[in-house]
Motif scaffolding. Structure first.
Motif, PDB file in Angstrom:
ATOM      1  N   LEU A   1       0.801  -1.215   0.000  1.00 41.52           N
ATOM      2  CA  LEU A   1       0.000   0.000   0.000  1.00 41.52           C
ATOM      3  C   LEU A   1       0.842   1.277   0.000  1.00 41.52           C
ATOM      4  O   LEU A   1       0.365   2.337  -0.433  1.00 41.52           O
ATOM      5  CB  LEU A   1      -0.938  -0.016   1.216  1.00 41.52           C
ATOM      6  CG  LEU A   1      -1.992   1.065   1.302  1.00 41.52           C
ATOM      7  CD1 LEU A   1      -2.891   1.056   0.077  1.00 41.52           C
ATOM      8  CD2 LEU A   1      -2.816   0.893   2.563  1.00 41.52           C
ATOM      9  N   ILE A   2       2.085   1.204   0.413  1.00 42.33           N
ATOM     10  CA  ILE A   2       2.916   2.411   0.483  1.00 42.33           C
ATOM     11  C   ILE A   2       3.138   3.027  -0.905  1.00 42.33           C
ATOM     12  O   ILE A   2       3.225   4.239  -1.040  1.00 42.33           O
ATOM     13  CB  ILE A   2       4.269   2.138   1.201  1.00 42.33           C
ATOM     14  CG1 ILE A   2       5.000   3.450   1.505  1.00 42.33           C
ATOM     15  CG2 ILE A   2       5.158   1.245   0.363  1.00 42.33           C
ATOM     16  CD1 ILE A   2       4.310   4.328   2.499  1.00 42.33           C
ATOM     17  N   TRP A   3       3.195   2.206  -1.952  1.00 39.16           N
ATOM     18  CA  TRP A   3       3.491   2.739  -3.288  1.00 39.16           C
ATOM     19  C   TRP A   3       2.364   3.590  -3.849  1.00 39.16           C
ATOM     20  O   TRP A   3       2.632   4.679  -4.381  1.00 39.16           O
ATOM     21  CB  TRP A   3       3.923   1.622  -4.228  1.00 39.16           C
ATOM     22  CG  TRP A   3       5.211   1.033  -3.729  1.00 39.16           C
ATOM     23  CD1 TRP A   3       5.404  -0.199  -3.192  1.00 39.16           C
ATOM     24  CD2 TRP A   3       6.475   1.701  -3.645  1.00 39.16           C
ATOM     25  NE1 TRP A   3       6.708  -0.348  -2.790  1.00 39.16           N
ATOM     26  CE2 TRP A   3       7.391   0.804  -3.054  1.00 39.16           C
ATOM     27  CE3 TRP A   3       6.922   2.974  -3.997  1.00 39.16           C
ATOM     28  CZ2 TRP A   3       8.723   1.137  -2.837  1.00 39.16           C
ATOM     29  CZ3 TRP A   3       8.255   3.297  -3.773  1.00 39.16           C
ATOM     30  CH2 TRP A   3       9.134   2.380  -3.202  1.00 39.16           C
ATOM     31  N   PRO A   4       1.094   3.194  -3.744  1.00 32.74           N
ATOM     32  CA  PRO A   4       0.054   4.132  -4.175  1.00 32.74           C
ATOM     33  C   PRO A   4      -0.006   5.390  -3.309  1.00 32.74           C
ATOM     34  O   PRO A   4      -0.312   6.471  -3.796  1.00 32.74           O
ATOM     35  CB  PRO A   4      -1.250   3.337  -4.064  1.00 32.74           C
ATOM     36  CG  PRO A   4      -0.887   1.953  -3.748  1.00 32.74           C
ATOM     37  CD  PRO A   4       0.561   1.874  -3.446  1.00 32.74           C
ATOM     38  N   ILE A   5       0.313   5.246  -2.029  1.00 35.71           N
ATOM     39  CA  ILE A   5       0.341   6.421  -1.151  1.00 35.71           C
ATOM     40  C   ILE A   5       1.409   7.400  -1.630  1.00 35.71           C
ATOM     41  O   ILE A   5       1.170   8.604  -1.739  1.00 35.71           O
ATOM     42  CB  ILE A   5       0.587   5.998   0.317  1.00 35.71           C
ATOM     43  CG1 ILE A   5      -0.636   5.263   0.857  1.00 35.71           C
ATOM     44  CG2 ILE A   5       0.927   7.212   1.183  1.00 35.71           C
ATOM     45  CD1 ILE A   5      -0.411   4.598   2.204  1.00 35.71           C
ATOM     46  N   LEU A   6       2.592   6.885  -1.939  1.00 33.95           N
ATOM     47  CA  LEU A   6       3.671   7.748  -2.424  1.00 33.95           C
ATOM     48  C   LEU A   6       3.358   8.321  -3.803  1.00 33.95           C
ATOM     49  O   LEU A   6       3.693   9.471  -4.094  1.00 33.95           O
ATOM     50  CB  LEU A   6       4.999   6.981  -2.452  1.00 33.95           C
ATOM     51  CG  LEU A   6       5.558   6.620  -1.074  1.00 33.95           C
ATOM     52  CD1 LEU A   6       6.806   5.753  -1.220  1.00 33.95           C
ATOM     53  CD2 LEU A   6       5.863   7.881  -0.274  1.00 33.95           C
ATOM     54  N   LEU A   7       2.705   7.527  -4.640  1.00 43.11           N
ATOM     55  CA  LEU A   7       2.296   8.021  -5.954  1.00 43.11           C
ATOM     56  C   LEU A   7       1.321   9.185  -5.800  1.00 43.11           C
ATOM     57  O   LEU A   7       1.459  10.215  -6.472  1.00 43.11           O
ATOM     58  CB  LEU A   7       1.661   6.879  -6.753  1.00 43.11           C
ATOM     59  CG  LEU A   7       1.242   7.170  -8.177  1.00 43.11           C
ATOM     60  CD1 LEU A   7       2.453   7.585  -9.025  1.00 43.11           C
ATOM     61  CD2 LEU A   7       0.577   5.942  -8.782  1.00 43.11           C
ATOM     62  N   HIS A   8       0.372   9.054  -4.901  1.00 41.82           N
ATOM     63  CA  HIS A   8      -0.577  10.141  -4.646  1.00 41.82           C
ATOM     64  C   HIS A   8       0.157  11.353  -4.075  1.00 41.82           C
ATOM     65  O   HIS A   8      -0.102  12.487  -4.485  1.00 41.82           O
ATOM     66  CB  HIS A   8      -1.673   9.681  -3.688  1.00 41.82           C
ATOM     67  CG  HIS A   8      -2.783  10.664  -3.546  1.00 41.82           C
ATOM     68  ND1 HIS A   8      -2.655  11.831  -2.829  1.00 41.82           N
ATOM     69  CD2 HIS A   8      -4.051  10.662  -4.031  1.00 41.82           C
ATOM     70  CE1 HIS A   8      -3.785  12.496  -2.872  1.00 41.82           C
ATOM     71  NE2 HIS A   8      -4.653  11.819  -3.597  1.00 41.82           N
ATOM     72  N   ALA A   9       1.069  11.122  -3.165  1.00 38.61           N
ATOM     73  CA  ALA A   9       1.816  12.225  -2.554  1.00 38.61           C
ATOM     74  C   ALA A   9       2.652  12.974  -3.588  1.00 38.61           C
ATOM     75  O   ALA A   9       2.878  14.174  -3.451  1.00 38.61           O
ATOM     76  CB  ALA A   9       2.714  11.697  -1.437  1.00 38.61           C
ATOM     77  N   SER A  10       3.074  12.278  -4.637  1.00 39.35           N
ATOM     78  CA  SER A  10       3.885  12.944  -5.666  1.00 39.35           C
ATOM     79  C   SER A  10       3.083  13.978  -6.447  1.00 39.35           C
ATOM     80  O   SER A  10       3.654  14.874  -7.045  1.00 39.35           O
ATOM     81  CB  SER A  10       4.488  11.914  -6.624  1.00 39.35           C
ATOM     82  OG  SER A  10       3.487  11.392  -7.488  1.00 39.35           O
ATOM     83  N   THR A  11       1.755  13.870  -6.445  1.00 35.00           N
ATOM     84  CA  THR A  11       0.937  14.856  -7.151  1.00 35.00           C
ATOM     85  C   THR A  11       0.582  16.045  -6.271  1.00 35.00           C
ATOM     86  O   THR A  11       0.258  17.110  -6.786  1.00 35.00           O
ATOM     87  CB  THR A  11      -0.383  14.224  -7.663  1.00 35.00           C
ATOM     88  OG1 THR A  11      -1.177  13.844  -6.550  1.00 35.00           O
ATOM     89  CG2 THR A  11      -0.109  13.049  -8.573  1.00 35.00           C
ATOM     90  N   ASP A  12       0.644  15.890  -4.976  1.00 34.95           N
ATOM     91  CA  ASP A  12       0.235  16.959  -4.075  1.00 34.95           C
ATOM     92  C   ASP A  12       1.080  18.228  -4.183  1.00 34.95           C
ATOM     93  O   ASP A  12       0.534  19.320  -4.135  1.00 34.95           O
ATOM     94  CB  ASP A  12       0.206  16.465  -2.630  1.00 34.95           C
ATOM     95  CG  ASP A  12      -0.931  15.474  -2.398  1.00 34.95           C
ATOM     96  OD1 ASP A  12      -1.875  15.455  -3.199  1.00 34.95           O
ATOM     97  OD2 ASP A  12      -0.851  14.709  -1.429  1.00 34.95           O
TER      98      ASP A  12
END
Length: 137
Positions: A69-80
């Motif tokens: 689950l950490i990878w989608p979280i980091l992917l989302h954080a990269s757009t913020d």
């Protein structure tokens, strides 16, 4: 919420991976509809819903491929950061233009990737095994 909770619930219920991907992405997108209540225009909200649906598919695939689950979280954080930069600077500035170039590829990748989602995760397997299960069953 959509990848950690919805995906797990739907998989345990035995739903196909395409159903899991589409429902989790649709819920992720729907959560962004609340921007209408904050004064965002209906057109901008509609575009945001399209983008977030496609981005939700991309995040689902990140979860599926990595099993973590950490990878989608980091992917989302990269757009913020781009969102915050756009809020700090006018939408017609150079940062908004540069950030905007990434939207179309994300939408295209997310929507095209839907055709590659196959299979069903066996609810009796462990979470790590289930995420790495053969996608062509």
């Amino acid at each position: 919420m959509t990848r950690g909770y919805v995906v797990n619930l739907m998989r345990k219920a035995g739903h196909s991976e395409i159903a899991v991907a589409l429902v989790s992405a649709a819920l992720f997108s729907a959560l962004h509809a609340s921007n209408l209540l904050l004064g965002q225009s209906p057109f901008a909200t509609l575009l945001q819903l399209l983008y977030t649906f496609a981005f939700g598919i991309c995040m689902y695939l990140a979860l599926r491929v990595t099993g973590n689950l950490i990878w989608p979280i980091l992917l989302h954080a990269s757009t913020d950061p781009s969102i915050f930069l756009q809020a700090a600077h006018p939408a017609d500035g150079p940062l908004a233009t540069i950030a905007g170039f990434g939207n179309i590829p994300v939408i295209l990748v997310g929507l095209l990737a839907i055709i590659f989602i196959r299979g069903r995760v066996d609810a009796t397997r462990g979470a790590a095994d289930a995420l790495s299960a053969d996608p062509v069953r």
